[in-house]
Motif scaffolding. Structure first.
Motif, PDB file in Angstrom:
ATOM      1  N   VAL A  61       0.847  -1.189   0.000  1.00 39.76           N
ATOM      2  CA  VAL A  61       0.000   0.000   0.000  1.00 39.76           C
ATOM      3  C   VAL A  61       0.883   1.240   0.000  1.00 39.76           C
ATOM      4  O   VAL A  61       2.099   1.162   0.214  1.00 39.76           O
ATOM      5  CB  VAL A  61      -0.950   0.018   1.216  1.00 39.76           C
ATOM      6  CG1 VAL A  61      -1.881  -1.182   1.177  1.00 39.76           C
ATOM      7  CG2 VAL A  61      -0.154   0.045   2.525  1.00 39.76           C
ATOM      8  N   ALA A  62       0.272   2.401  -0.220  1.00 36.84           N
ATOM      9  CA  ALA A  62       1.013   3.659  -0.254  1.00 36.84           C
ATOM     10  C   ALA A  62       1.193   4.216   1.150  1.00 36.84           C
ATOM     11  O   ALA A  62       0.405   3.940   2.061  1.00 36.84           O
ATOM     12  CB  ALA A  62       0.286   4.675  -1.130  1.00 36.84           C
ATOM     13  N   CYS A  63       2.254   5.010   1.311  1.00 35.36           N
ATOM     14  CA  CYS A  63       2.540   5.626   2.601  1.00 35.36           C
ATOM     15  C   CYS A  63       3.066   7.031   2.384  1.00 35.36           C
ATOM     16  O   CYS A  63       3.855   7.273   1.462  1.00 35.36           O
ATOM     17  CB  CYS A  63       3.568   4.789   3.377  1.00 35.36           C
ATOM     18  SG  CYS A  63       3.981   5.459   5.004  1.00 35.36           S
ATOM     19  N   ASP A  64       2.628   7.944   3.229  1.00 30.56           N
ATOM     20  CA  ASP A  64       3.095   9.327   3.200  1.00 30.56           C
ATOM     21  C   ASP A  64       3.556   9.686   4.599  1.00 30.56           C
ATOM     22  O   ASP A  64       2.889   9.343   5.584  1.00 30.56           O
ATOM     23  CB  ASP A  64       1.962  10.249   2.759  1.00 30.56           C
ATOM     24  CG  ASP A  64       2.424  11.678   2.539  1.00 30.56           C
ATOM     25  OD1 ASP A  64       3.581  11.860   2.121  1.00 30.56           O
ATOM     26  OD2 ASP A  64       1.635  12.605   2.778  1.00 30.56           O
ATOM     27  N   SER A  65       4.694  10.348   4.718  1.00 34.41           N
ATOM     28  CA  SER A  65       5.258  10.703   6.023  1.00 34.41           C
ATOM     29  C   SER A  65       5.232  12.215   6.208  1.00 34.41           C
ATOM     30  O   SER A  65       5.574  12.961   5.285  1.00 34.41           O
ATOM     31  CB  SER A  65       6.695  10.198   6.148  1.00 34.41           C
ATOM     32  OG  SER A  65       6.751   8.790   6.042  1.00 34.41           O
ATOM     33  N   ILE A  66       4.856  12.645   7.402  1.00 32.26           N
ATOM     34  CA  ILE A  66       4.716  14.068   7.683  1.00 32.26           C
ATOM     35  C   ILE A  66       5.368  14.379   9.026  1.00 32.26           C
ATOM     36  O   ILE A  66       5.051  13.742  10.037  1.00 32.26           O
ATOM     37  CB  ILE A  66       3.229  14.479   7.741  1.00 32.26           C
ATOM     38  CG1 ILE A  66       2.492  14.052   6.467  1.00 32.26           C
ATOM     39  CG2 ILE A  66       3.092  15.983   7.979  1.00 32.26           C
ATOM     40  CD1 ILE A  66       0.984  14.167   6.558  1.00 32.26           C
ATOM     41  N   LEU A  67       6.272  15.355   9.047  1.00 27.44           N
ATOM     42  CA  LEU A  67       6.880  15.840  10.279  1.00 27.44           C
ATOM     43  C   LEU A  67       6.257  17.189  10.641  1.00 27.44           C
ATOM     44  O   LEU A  67       6.269  18.114   9.834  1.00 27.44           O
ATOM     45  CB  LEU A  67       8.396  16.004  10.128  1.00 27.44           C
ATOM     46  CG  LEU A  67       9.261  14.747  10.102  1.00 27.44           C
ATOM     47  CD1 LEU A  67      10.709  15.122   9.778  1.00 27.44           C
ATOM     48  CD2 LEU A  67       9.205  14.016  11.439  1.00 27.44           C
ATOM     49  N   CYS A  68       5.707  17.300  11.844  1.00 29.88           N
ATOM     50  CA  CYS A  68       5.198  18.582  12.312  1.00 29.88           C
ATOM     51  C   CYS A  68       4.914  18.483  13.804  1.00 29.88           C
ATOM     52  O   CYS A  68       4.857  17.387  14.369  1.00 29.88           O
ATOM     53  CB  CYS A  68       3.948  19.011  11.544  1.00 29.88           C
ATOM     54  SG  CYS A  68       2.480  18.041  11.922  1.00 29.88           S
ATOM     55  N   ASP A  69       4.730  19.630  14.428  1.00 27.74           N
ATOM     56  CA  ASP A  69       4.475  19.720  15.865  1.00 27.74           C
ATOM     57  C   ASP A  69       3.011  20.075  16.079  1.00 27.74           C
ATOM     58  O   ASP A  69       2.595  21.210  15.839  1.00 27.74           O
ATOM     59  CB  ASP A  69       5.382  20.789  16.479  1.00 27.74           C
ATOM     60  CG  ASP A  69       5.257  20.877  17.991  1.00 27.74           C
ATOM     61  OD1 ASP A  69       4.396  20.180  18.566  1.00 27.74           O
ATOM     62  OD2 ASP A  69       6.020  21.653  18.602  1.00 27.74           O
ATOM     63  N   ILE A  70       2.212  19.110  16.530  1.00 30.03           N
ATOM     64  CA  ILE A  70       0.774  19.372  16.648  1.00 30.03           C
ATOM     65  C   ILE A  70       0.432  20.271  17.831  1.00 30.03           C
ATOM     66  O   ILE A  70      -0.734  20.616  18.027  1.00 30.03           O
ATOM     67  CB  ILE A  70      -0.035  18.061  16.714  1.00 30.03           C
ATOM     68  CG1 ILE A  70       0.302  17.254  17.964  1.00 30.03           C
ATOM     69  CG2 ILE A  70       0.175  17.241  15.456  1.00 30.03           C
ATOM     70  CD1 ILE A  70      -0.619  16.073  18.163  1.00 30.03           C
ATOM     71  N   ALA A  71       1.438  20.666  18.616  1.00 30.47           N
ATOM     72  CA  ALA A  71       1.195  21.684  19.632  1.00 30.47           C
ATOM     73  C   ALA A  71       1.067  23.070  19.007  1.00 30.47           C
ATOM     74  O   ALA A  71       0.670  24.025  19.677  1.00 30.47           O
ATOM     75  CB  ALA A  71       2.329  21.686  20.657  1.00 30.47           C
ATOM     76  N   LYS A  72       1.381  23.186  17.696  1.00 28.63           N
ATOM     77  CA  LYS A  72       1.320  24.462  16.983  1.00 28.63           C
ATOM     78  C   LYS A  72       0.132  24.433  16.018  1.00 28.63           C
ATOM     79  O   LYS A  72       0.013  23.511  15.209  1.00 28.63           O
ATOM     80  CB  LYS A  72       2.617  24.709  16.223  1.00 28.63           C
ATOM     81  CG  LYS A  72       3.846  24.771  17.120  1.00 28.63           C
ATOM     82  CD  LYS A  72       5.124  24.921  16.294  1.00 28.63           C
ATOM     83  CE  LYS A  72       6.356  24.992  17.188  1.00 28.63           C
ATOM     84  NZ  LYS A  72       7.619  25.086  16.395  1.00 28.63           N
ATOM     85  N   SER A  73      -0.711  25.443  16.091  1.00 19.73           N
ATOM     86  CA  SER A  73      -1.925  25.450  15.273  1.00 19.73           C
ATOM     87  C   SER A  73      -1.609  25.469  13.785  1.00 19.73           C
ATOM     88  O   SER A  73      -2.295  24.815  12.986  1.00 19.73           O
ATOM     89  CB  SER A  73      -2.809  26.635  15.652  1.00 19.73           C
ATOM     90  OG  SER A  73      -2.113  27.856  15.503  1.00 19.73           O
TER      91      SER A  73
END
Length: 262
Positions: A61-73
């Motif tokens: 299957v396909a996969c996408d990776s995302i880096l981010c800080d969910i404490a920031k709106s």
């Protein structure tokens, strides 16, 4: 895996936040095994995401990776935008939570730990749930799954019991109200794991290891895969009449230990 556990369409995506290790990784891989394309997320553990991604792609299957800080709106906005660009997101698991028990955060004082849990576990979950809920209503359906804690409503003595109950109790209460707001188009449920073998248990004292085992009626700690199995079920059409619920994954809670850590 029974066919009814598969996603509603072949191009459907699931998103699992906090999926570089532990419960998030186990859930992302279990979804892939059931035929979901999976977007995975971490705040900064890119190496962990790469390992999760490789395990997902091994299931074709396909996969996408995302880096981010969910404490920031702003990061929450970007995460949702990127996830929905890939295709219809039919399941979203807000698994990410602040680790205040291991690493340098273990030495923080009570207020610092509570503030971090509030920013990530509570505000991050609320922001993402509302953004995702609006998108899912527009696309005509979907499932949101949030992460609670099985002892948030019964209570656990000590600092960790207090700040986790405050944070996860808020998430559980919010999820029940969100379910009413998004019905009947979007299903919303909450998982409330008990003692699960994640990073903290690898560093826990003998007292806590024994306590976790004996507080479960099944006489063992749970595994990330135990929680993942529940998450995959709740994301599937098999759970199409389960809504607004908190599902405890704890082996049957026997009751809180009365002895304090020596």
């Amino acid at each position: 895996m029974p066919s009814s556990s598969k996603p509603p369409e072949t191009d459907a995506w699931a998103v699992v936040t906090g999926s570089s290790s532990g419960i998030g990784r186990a859930t992302a891989v279990a979804l892939a095994q059931s035929g979901w394309n999976v977007s995975i997320h971490a705040r900064q553990n890119n190496g962990g995401l790469e390992e999760t991604s490789a395990a997902i792609r091994s299931h074709g299957v396909a996969c996408d990776s995302i880096l981010c800080d969910i404490a920031k709106s702003d990061d929450c906005d970007a995460l949702v935008d990127q996830a929905f660009r890939r295709g219809p997101v039919r399941a979203w698991f807000n698994n990410a939570g602040a680790d205040v028990l291991t690493g340098h955060a273990a030495d923080w004082d009570f207020d610092a730990k509570l503030q971090q849990l509030w920013r990530v576990d509570v505000l991050g979950t609320i922001r993402l749930s509302r953004l995702v809920g609006d998108r899912m209503k527009t696309q005509g359906g979907g499932v949101i799954l949030n992460m609670g804690w099985d002892q948030a409503e019964t209570g656990m003595a000590g600092d960790s019991g207090e700040y986790f109950a405050a944070a996860k109790g808020a998430v559980m209460s919010f999820s029940r109200s969100l379910a009413r707001s998004l019905a009947p188009t979007v299903r919303v449920n909450c998982l409330a794991p008990g003692w699960i073998r994640t990073a903290w248990s690898g560093e826990a004292s003998g007292y806590w290891l024994e306590r976790g085992r004996t507080e479960s009626q099944l006489d063992r700690w749970g595994t990330p895969e135990d929680v993942a199995a529940a998450a995959v079920f709740l994301a599937s059409d098999q759970a199409s009449f389960i809504h607004g619920q908190t599902i405890r994954v704890n082996g049957g809670w026997r009751g809180a230990a009365t002895a304090r850590e020596p």
